[in-house]
Write a protein that holds these residues in place. Structure first.
Motif, mmCIF file in Angstrom:
data_model
loop_
_atom_site.group_PDB
_atom_site.id
_atom_site.type_symbol
_atom_site.label_atom_id
_atom_site.label_comp_id
_atom_site.label_asym_id
_atom_site.label_seq_id
_atom_site.Cartn_x
_atom_site.Cartn_y
_atom_site.Cartn_z
ATOM 1 N N HIS A 88 -0.006 -8.839 4.742
ATOM 2 C CA HIS A 88 -1.162 -9.421 4.157
ATOM 3 C C HIS A 88 -2.238 -8.355 4.016
ATOM 4 C CE1 HIS A 88 -3.811 -12.510 2.703
ATOM 5 N NE2 HIS A 88 -4.731 -11.883 3.420
ATOM 6 N N SER A 89 -2.360 -7.627 4.719
ATOM 7 C CA SER A 89 -3.520 -6.555 4.694
ATOM 8 C C SER A 89 -3.045 -5.398 3.467
ATOM 9 C CB SER A 89 -3.758 -5.784 5.810
ATOM 10 O OG SER A 89 -2.680 -5.160 6.519
ATOM 11 N N THR A 90 -1.568 -5.056 3.555
ATOM 12 C CA THR A 90 -1.176 -4.073 2.672
ATOM 13 C C THR A 90 -1.008 -4.555 1.412
ATOM 14 O OG1 THR A 90 1.177 -4.307 3.456
ATOM 15 C CG2 THR A 90 -0.381 -2.574 4.606
ATOM 16 N N GLU A 91 -1.055 -5.820 0.917
ATOM 17 C CA GLU A 91 -0.623 -6.301 -0.251
ATOM 18 C C GLU A 91 -1.512 -5.803 -1.254
ATOM 19 O OE1 GLU A 91 1.215 -8.843 -2.955
ATOM 20 O OE2 GLU A 91 1.792 -8.256 -0.739
ATOM 21 N N PRO A 92 -3.012 -5.713 -1.316
ATOM 22 C CA PRO A 92 -3.682 -5.123 -2.296
ATOM 23 C C PRO A 92 -3.158 -3.765 -2.782
ATOM 24 C CG PRO A 92 -5.134 -6.265 -0.781
ATOM 25 C CD PRO A 92 -3.778 -5.998 -0.244
ATOM 26 N N ASN A 93 -2.945 -2.977 -1.616
ATOM 27 C CA ASN A 93 -2.455 -1.827 -1.978
ATOM 28 C C ASN A 93 -1.231 -1.489 -2.640
ATOM 29 O OD1 ASN A 93 -4.894 -0.204 -0.553
ATOM 30 N ND2 ASN A 93 -3.757 -0.235 1.269
ATOM 31 N N ARG A 94 -0.261 -2.465 -2.327
ATOM 32 C CA ARG A 94 1.152 -2.517 -2.857
ATOM 33 C C ARG A 94 0.761 -2.897 -4.545
ATOM 34 N NH1 ARG A 94 4.877 -6.019 -4.442
ATOM 35 N NH2 ARG A 94 3.375 -7.954 -3.850
ATOM 36 N N GLU A 95 0.014 -3.884 -4.672
ATOM 37 C CA GLU A 95 -0.197 -4.103 -5.914
ATOM 38 C C GLU A 95 -0.740 -2.911 -6.754
ATOM 39 O OE1 GLU A 95 -2.423 -7.775 -5.585
ATOM 40 O OE2 GLU A 95 -0.892 -8.990 -4.979
ATOM 41 N N ARG A 96 -1.989 -2.408 -6.181
ATOM 42 C CA ARG A 96 -2.627 -1.315 -6.891
ATOM 43 C C ARG A 96 -1.482 -0.260 -7.308
ATOM 44 N NH1 ARG A 96 -4.127 3.401 -5.012
ATOM 45 N NH2 ARG A 96 -3.964 2.597 -2.713
ATOM 46 N N MET A 97 -0.690 0.241 -6.352
ATOM 47 C CA MET A 97 0.486 1.324 -6.504
ATOM 48 C C MET A 97 1.265 0.910 -7.535
ATOM 49 S SD MET A 97 1.131 2.579 -2.551
ATOM 50 C CE MET A 97 2.322 3.758 -2.883
ATOM 51 N N GLU A 98 1.659 -0.385 -7.615
ATOM 52 C CA GLU A 98 2.753 -1.041 -8.609
ATOM 53 C C GLU A 98 2.205 -0.719 -10.217
ATOM 54 O OE1 GLU A 98 3.778 -4.812 -7.777
ATOM 55 O OE2 GLU A 98 5.166 -4.275 -6.313
ATOM 56 N N LYS A 99 0.547 -1.043 -10.152
ATOM 57 C CA LYS A 99 0.150 -0.856 -11.530
ATOM 58 C C LYS A 99 0.145 0.581 -11.815
ATOM 59 C CE LYS A 99 -2.828 -4.757 -11.259
ATOM 60 N NZ LYS A 99 -4.222 -5.610 -10.899
ATOM 61 N N GLU A 100 -0.345 1.373 -10.831
ATOM 62 C CA GLU A 100 -0.390 2.916 -11.087
ATOM 63 C C GLU A 100 0.667 3.226 -11.495
ATOM 64 O OE1 GLU A 100 -2.333 4.883 -7.951
ATOM 65 O OE2 GLU A 100 -4.061 4.081 -8.020
ATOM 66 N N ILE A 101 1.979 3.264 -10.810
ATOM 67 C CA ILE A 101 3.315 3.477 -11.443
ATOM 68 C C ILE A 101 3.469 3.029 -12.631
ATOM 69 C CG2 ILE A 101 5.954 3.212 -10.877
ATOM 70 C CD1 ILE A 101 4.970 3.267 -7.775
ATOM 71 N N ALA A 102 3.507 1.731 -13.062
ATOM 72 C CA ALA A 102 3.557 1.298 -14.333
ATOM 73 C C ALA A 102 2.879 2.257 -15.518
ATOM 74 C CB ALA A 102 3.289 -0.173 -14.495
ATOM 75 N N ALA A 103 1.451 2.413 -15.043
ATOM 76 C CA ALA A 103 0.853 3.342 -16.015
ATOM 77 C C ALA A 103 1.493 4.871 -16.237
ATOM 78 C CB ALA A 103 -0.721 3.357 -15.418
#
Length: 120
Positions: A88-103
């Motif tokens: 739960h605590s790492t979920e925001p970081n995972r989502e942010r990293m997925e967006k950065e990878i997509a970019a």
């Protein structure tokens, strides 16, 4: 190997060794009888001691088993809770990293297209 089997073998070996020593030593009949009686009483004491130690071992194993049955489920629940909390605590970081990878992937595709246009 079971502990009881080991101790029975140990006791039988001790008795056989004692009898062998008694018969191989040159003694008179009365001395031999006294030695046999002494060895017999020693063996009885040793057997009682082994029995007490085996009983203590059984009791310790039963106690350890009982404690494990009580402690292990609680520990497993605690670990599961910790893992869920970490996820739960790492979920925001995972989502942010997925967006950065997509970019980054989008930028690479644009670069490839621009490079292909320039090559023509």
């Amino acid at each position: 190997m079971k502990a009881s089997t080991f101790f029975i073998g140990l006791a039988a070996g001790s008795v056989a060794a004692a009898v062998t020593v008694l018969y191989s030593t040159p003694q008179s009949g009365s001395q031999l009888r006294t030695s046999v009686k002494d060895a017999s009483s020693d063996m009885k004491f040793l057997f009682k001691d082994v029995k007490v130690k085996v009983d203590d071992l059984k009791e310790s194993i039963a106690h350890l088993t009982k404690e494990a049955k009580e402690t292990v489920p609680t520990t497993i629940d605690d670990i599961k809770g910790s893992v869920e909390q970490w996820q739960h605590s790492t979920e925001p970081n995972r989502e942010r990293m997925e967006k950065e990878i997509a970019a980054i992937q989008t930028a690479i595709e644009e670069l490839e297209q621009n490079f292909a246009k320039q090559q023509r």
